[in-house]
Design a protein around this motif. Structure first.
Motif, PDB file in Angstrom:
ATOM      1  N   SER A  61      32.712  33.039  66.172  1.00  0.00           N
ATOM      2  CA  SER A  61      31.788  32.937  65.047  1.00  0.00           C
ATOM      3  C   SER A  61      32.252  33.897  63.966  1.00  0.00           C
ATOM      4  O   SER A  61      32.519  35.060  64.235  1.00  0.00           O
ATOM      5  N   GLU A  62      32.338  33.400  62.737  1.00  0.00           N
ATOM      6  CA  GLU A  62      32.794  34.226  61.619  1.00  0.00           C
ATOM      7  C   GLU A  62      31.583  34.631  60.790  1.00  0.00           C
ATOM      8  O   GLU A  62      30.818  33.763  60.346  1.00  0.00           O
ATOM      9  N   PRO A  63      31.398  35.920  60.540  1.00  0.00           N
ATOM     10  CA  PRO A  63      30.186  36.383  59.855  1.00  0.00           C
ATOM     11  C   PRO A  63      29.930  35.719  58.509  1.00  0.00           C
ATOM     12  O   PRO A  63      28.792  35.380  58.197  1.00  0.00           O
ATOM     13  N   GLU A  64      30.980  35.514  57.717  1.00  0.00           N
ATOM     14  CA  GLU A  64      30.785  35.021  56.355  1.00  0.00           C
ATOM     15  C   GLU A  64      30.962  33.513  56.217  1.00  0.00           C
ATOM     16  O   GLU A  64      30.775  32.982  55.124  1.00  0.00           O
ATOM     17  N   CYS A  65      31.347  32.837  57.287  1.00  0.00           N
ATOM     18  CA  CYS A  65      31.636  31.399  57.196  1.00  0.00           C
ATOM     19  C   CYS A  65      30.328  30.614  57.057  1.00  0.00           C
ATOM     20  O   CYS A  65      29.409  30.765  57.865  1.00  0.00           O
ATOM     21  N   ILE A  66      30.250  29.767  56.041  1.00  0.00           N
ATOM     22  CA  ILE A  66      28.989  29.065  55.752  1.00  0.00           C
ATOM     23  C   ILE A  66      28.589  28.139  56.895  1.00  0.00           C
ATOM     24  O   ILE A  66      27.402  28.013  57.220  1.00  0.00           O
ATOM     25  N   PHE A  67      29.561  27.488  57.538  1.00  0.00           N
ATOM     26  CA  PHE A  67      29.194  26.588  58.638  1.00  0.00           C
ATOM     27  C   PHE A  67      28.870  27.373  59.906  1.00  0.00           C
ATOM     28  O   PHE A  67      27.984  26.956  60.670  1.00  0.00           O
ATOM     29  N   CYS A  68      29.511  28.507  60.132  1.00  0.00           N
ATOM     30  CA  CYS A  68      29.075  29.371  61.239  1.00  0.00           C
ATOM     31  C   CYS A  68      27.648  29.849  60.986  1.00  0.00           C
ATOM     32  O   CYS A  68      26.852  29.966  61.931  1.00  0.00           O
ATOM     33  N   ARG A  69      27.329  30.106  59.731  1.00  0.00           N
ATOM     34  CA  ARG A  69      25.964  30.550  59.407  1.00  0.00           C
ATOM     35  C   ARG A  69      24.952  29.438  59.675  1.00  0.00           C
ATOM     36  O   ARG A  69      23.835  29.703  60.118  1.00  0.00           O
TER      37      ARG A  69
ATOM     38  N   ARG B 220      32.035  26.535  67.643  1.00  0.00           N
ATOM     39  CA  ARG B 220      33.031  27.609  67.665  1.00  0.00           C
ATOM     40  C   ARG B 220      33.879  27.503  66.395  1.00  0.00           C
ATOM     41  O   ARG B 220      34.287  26.412  66.008  1.00  0.00           O
ATOM     42  N   HIS B 221      34.123  28.613  65.743  1.00  0.00           N
ATOM     43  CA  HIS B 221      34.872  28.579  64.482  1.00  0.00           C
ATOM     44  C   HIS B 221      36.322  28.175  64.706  1.00  0.00           C
ATOM     45  O   HIS B 221      37.073  28.874  65.377  1.00  0.00           O
ATOM     46  N   ILE B 222      36.695  27.045  64.116  1.00  0.00           N
ATOM     47  CA  ILE B 222      38.090  26.620  64.025  1.00  0.00           C
ATOM     48  C   ILE B 222      38.328  26.419  62.539  1.00  0.00           C
ATOM     49  O   ILE B 222      37.573  25.683  61.882  1.00  0.00           O
TER      50      ILE B 222
ATOM     51  N   MET C 263      36.219  26.401  54.987  1.00  0.00           N
ATOM     52  CA  MET C 263      37.285  26.655  55.966  1.00  0.00           C
ATOM     53  C   MET C 263      36.722  26.814  57.379  1.00  0.00           C
ATOM     54  O   MET C 263      36.903  27.854  58.036  1.00  0.00           O
ATOM     55  N   HIS C 264      36.023  25.784  57.815  1.00  0.00           N
ATOM     56  CA  HIS C 264      35.552  25.624  59.200  1.00  0.00           C
ATOM     57  C   HIS C 264      35.679  24.128  59.431  1.00  0.00           C
ATOM     58  O   HIS C 264      35.020  23.340  58.728  1.00  0.00           O
ATOM     59  N   VAL C 265      36.531  23.741  60.342  1.00  0.00           N
ATOM     60  CA  VAL C 265      36.907  22.327  60.448  1.00  0.00           C
ATOM     61  C   VAL C 265      35.672  21.437  60.552  1.00  0.00           C
ATOM     62  O   VAL C 265      34.689  21.778  61.227  1.00  0.00           O
TER      63      VAL C 265
HETATM   64 ZN    ZN Z   1      32.969  29.028  60.813  1.00  0.00          ZN
END
Ligand code: ZN
Ligand code: AMP
Length: 121
Positions: free
Chosen positions: A5-13, A50-52, A101-103
């Motif tokens: 999980s990426e803290p700043e990634c919008i799709f992870c959020r 999961r962040h890819i 940048m999250h597939v």
């Molecule tokens: Zn992500």
């Protein structure tokens, strides 16, 4: 490469519930939700939880979830009102004009036939 999980990634959020999304489907490894700026009457995307970063970064260990995401698109498109077909798009990197940048697999369709894929010169 793939992380968790990426803290700043919008799709992870979105996965973490920090940003709202109109969910279409969710299980332990993937999430589908409507695109905020649809290009057709049906436009949702399927992402791994999961962040890819992108298809360009995908590795052998990502093949299972990516395959299961693709295999889910037909069922979800039928449920979302595009039973006679649809289009999947995975924009990748700078050339592919990937903005998030999250597939993600765009799943696009609707009652009417879509335009041809890339306009011919
Ligand atoms: Zn992500
Ligand atoms: P791409 O150019 O393939 O990276 O596309 C990114 C897509 O994400 C675009 O179609 C956006 O409309 C969509 N998008 C961006 N932010 C959100 C959001 N918060 N919820 C739903 N869709 C989003």
């Amino acid at each position: 490469m793939s992380g968790t999980s990426e803290p700043e990634c919008i799709f992870c959020r979105i996965v973490r519930g920090e940003i709202p999304a109109r969910k279409v489907y969710e299980d332990n490894e993937m999430l589908a939700f409507h695109d905020i700026n649809p290009v057709a009457p049906m436009h949702f995307m399927v992402i791994p939880k999961r962040h890819i970063t992108s298809l360009g970064e995908a590795a052998a260990e990502d093949a299972g979830v990516l395959g299961r995401m693709l295999a889910m698109t037909g069922r979800l498109a039928r449920e979302q009102g595009s039973p006679e077909g649809f289009r999947t798009i995975v924009n990748t990197g700078h050339i592919g004009r990937q903005d998030v940048m999250h597939v993600h697999i765009h799943v696009i369709g609707g009652p009417d036939q879509l335009p041809h894929m890339v306009p011919r010169a």
